[in-house]
Enzyme design. Sequence first.
Site, short mmCIF file in Angstrom:
data_model
loop_
_atom_site.label_atom_id
_atom_site.label_comp_id
_atom_site.label_asym_id
_atom_site.label_seq_id
_atom_site.Cartn_x
_atom_site.Cartn_y
_atom_site.Cartn_z
N ASN A 79 92.37 14.36 82.97
CA ASN A 79 91.62 13.17 82.52
C ASN A 79 90.73 12.64 83.64
OD1 ASN A 79 92.95 13.49 80.18
ND2 ASN A 79 94.39 11.81 80.48
N ASP B 268 89.56 9.39 83.42
CA ASP B 268 89.46 7.95 83.12
C ASP B 268 90.11 7.03 84.14
OD1 ASP B 268 92.25 8.15 82.52
OD2 ASP B 268 91.82 8.61 80.43
N HIS C 51 89.75 17.70 86.90
CA HIS C 51 88.42 17.71 86.27
C HIS C 51 87.53 16.57 86.76
CE1 HIS C 51 89.99 20.29 82.64
NE2 HIS C 51 89.92 20.95 83.76
N ASN D 285 103.79 16.40 72.97
CA ASN D 285 102.53 16.46 72.22
C ASN D 285 102.80 16.01 70.79
OD1 ASN D 285 100.01 17.46 70.91
ND2 ASN D 285 99.70 18.46 72.88
N GLU E 278 101.72 17.54 68.26
CA GLU E 278 101.83 18.72 67.38
C GLU E 278 102.02 19.98 68.22
OE1 GLU E 278 98.00 18.27 65.55
OE2 GLU E 278 97.02 19.40 67.15
N ALA F 247 102.92 10.29 73.37
CA ALA F 247 103.33 10.22 74.78
C ALA F 247 103.80 8.81 75.13
CB ALA F 247 102.16 10.63 75.68
P1 NAD Z 1 92.24 17.94 74.07
O1 NAD Z 1 91.37 16.94 73.36
O2 NAD Z 1 91.88 19.35 73.99
O3 NAD Z 1 93.73 17.83 73.47
C1 NAD Z 1 94.43 16.64 73.37
C2 NAD Z 1 95.87 16.95 73.01
O4 NAD Z 1 96.60 15.74 73.01
C3 NAD Z 1 96.05 17.59 71.62
O5 NAD Z 1 96.92 18.70 71.73
C4 NAD Z 1 96.69 16.47 70.79
O6 NAD Z 1 97.60 16.95 69.82
C5 NAD Z 1 97.42 15.68 71.86
N1 NAD Z 1 97.59 14.27 71.57
C6 NAD Z 1 96.74 13.42 70.93
N2 NAD Z 1 97.24 12.17 70.92
C7 NAD Z 1 98.43 12.24 71.58
C8 NAD Z 1 99.43 11.28 71.90
N3 NAD Z 1 99.31 9.98 71.56
N4 NAD Z 1 100.53 11.67 72.58
C9 NAD Z 1 100.69 12.99 72.92
N5 NAD Z 1 99.77 13.95 72.65
C10 NAD Z 1 98.68 13.57 71.97
O7 NAD Z 1 92.38 17.44 75.55
P2 NAD Z 1 92.70 18.26 76.88
O8 NAD Z 1 93.77 19.24 76.62
O9 NAD Z 1 92.88 17.24 77.92
O10 NAD Z 1 91.39 19.11 77.23
C11 NAD Z 1 90.07 18.68 76.97
C12 NAD Z 1 89.20 18.32 78.16
O11 NAD Z 1 88.52 17.11 77.82
C13 NAD Z 1 89.88 18.02 79.44
O12 NAD Z 1 89.26 18.80 80.37
C14 NAD Z 1 89.57 16.56 79.79
O13 NAD Z 1 89.01 16.52 81.09
C15 NAD Z 1 88.50 16.14 78.87
N6 NAD Z 1 88.73 14.80 78.26
C16 NAD Z 1 89.18 13.76 79.02
C17 NAD Z 1 89.42 12.50 78.44
C18 NAD Z 1 89.97 11.38 79.29
O14 NAD Z 1 89.72 11.34 80.50
N7 NAD Z 1 90.75 10.45 78.71
C19 NAD Z 1 89.17 12.31 77.07
C20 NAD Z 1 88.66 13.41 76.32
C21 NAD Z 1 88.47 14.64 76.94
#
Ligand code: NAD
Length: 241
Positions: A97, A99, A114, A208, A210, A226
């Site tokens: 993340n 953020d 990242h 997760n 799912e 989470a």
């Molecule tokens: P992803 O979007 O690919 O996957 C998110 C995962 O989280 C999914 O498997 C989903 O089922 C799960 N999920 C959703 N809500 C949840 C919850 N409340 N509790 C537990 N699990 C939950 O994200 P990723 O795997 O981090 O990869 C995508 C890329 O996007 C990363 O490189 C990241 O840097 C970037 N990204 C970052 C942010 C952020 O900083 N918050 C947001 C979006 C994307």
Amino acid sequence: MIREARSIVVLTGAGVSAESGISTFRDAEMGLWAKYDPMELAHIDAFHRDPELVTRWYHWRFTRCKDCTPNPGHHALAELQRQTEARGGSFSLLTQNVDGLHQRAGSTNVSEIHGTILTWRCTKTGKHHELEDIDFSSFPPTSEAGGILRPNVIWFGEMLPEKELERAFSDSSTCDVFMSVGTSSVVQPAASLIDLAKSHGARTIEVNLEPTPISESVDVSLFGKAGEELPKVLDQLNGEA
Ligand code: NAD
């Protein structure tokens, strides 16, 4: 498993911040950005092709992040770190993340593999700029040196930072317990860290909503949010459940 571990690694993804109101990429609530694919906007080629669009999008994402606060999942991980270190263990938090919410919840020594959206840098000089010092009245924002300012995130098509990668591989290959939280486990090389940990004898836990590609091979799957599952883990550790 967690109580007995001398060394714990936690890898988090966008899911851990979902309950703070920050959309994951694969479940994006994009509003005015609905016609864009976030995976395409997060690519170095997109920035070169259309720096105005990409910097506008990252500025929009930053303003969303700024208004969000850490949720119980972030707080539980910060507490797990405190408890693990207090009993002499080591704890390494690796996050995909950008953020900054883990740090705001009190986690320390976080490895942002990242990068971060909270600082931007000049494409001409490499100088880092704090967001409050950047003029976002037009896009793309520029520096006093005349270069375009871009967020300090690692886009698809870019190399991950060497130091963070080394730490991720080294910590994953020496931990007793590896937890993967809120990540779809499809973005490499983060997704392969759990296999590395497992091949060195670590026990593995996934949190997760799912099933993901790693669900079949982990020792324990906790399916749920989470922000609910991690506090429950802490309660069990502390004998409250
Ligand atoms: P992803 O979007 O690919 O996957 C998110 C995962 O989280 C999914 O498997 C989903 O089922 C799960 N999920 C959703 N809500 C949840 C919850 N409340 N509790 C537990 N699990 C939950 O994200 P990723 O795997 O981090 O990869 C995508 C890329 O996007 C990363 O490189 C990241 O840097 C970037 N990204 C970052 C942010 C952020 O900083 N918050 C947001 C979006 C994307």
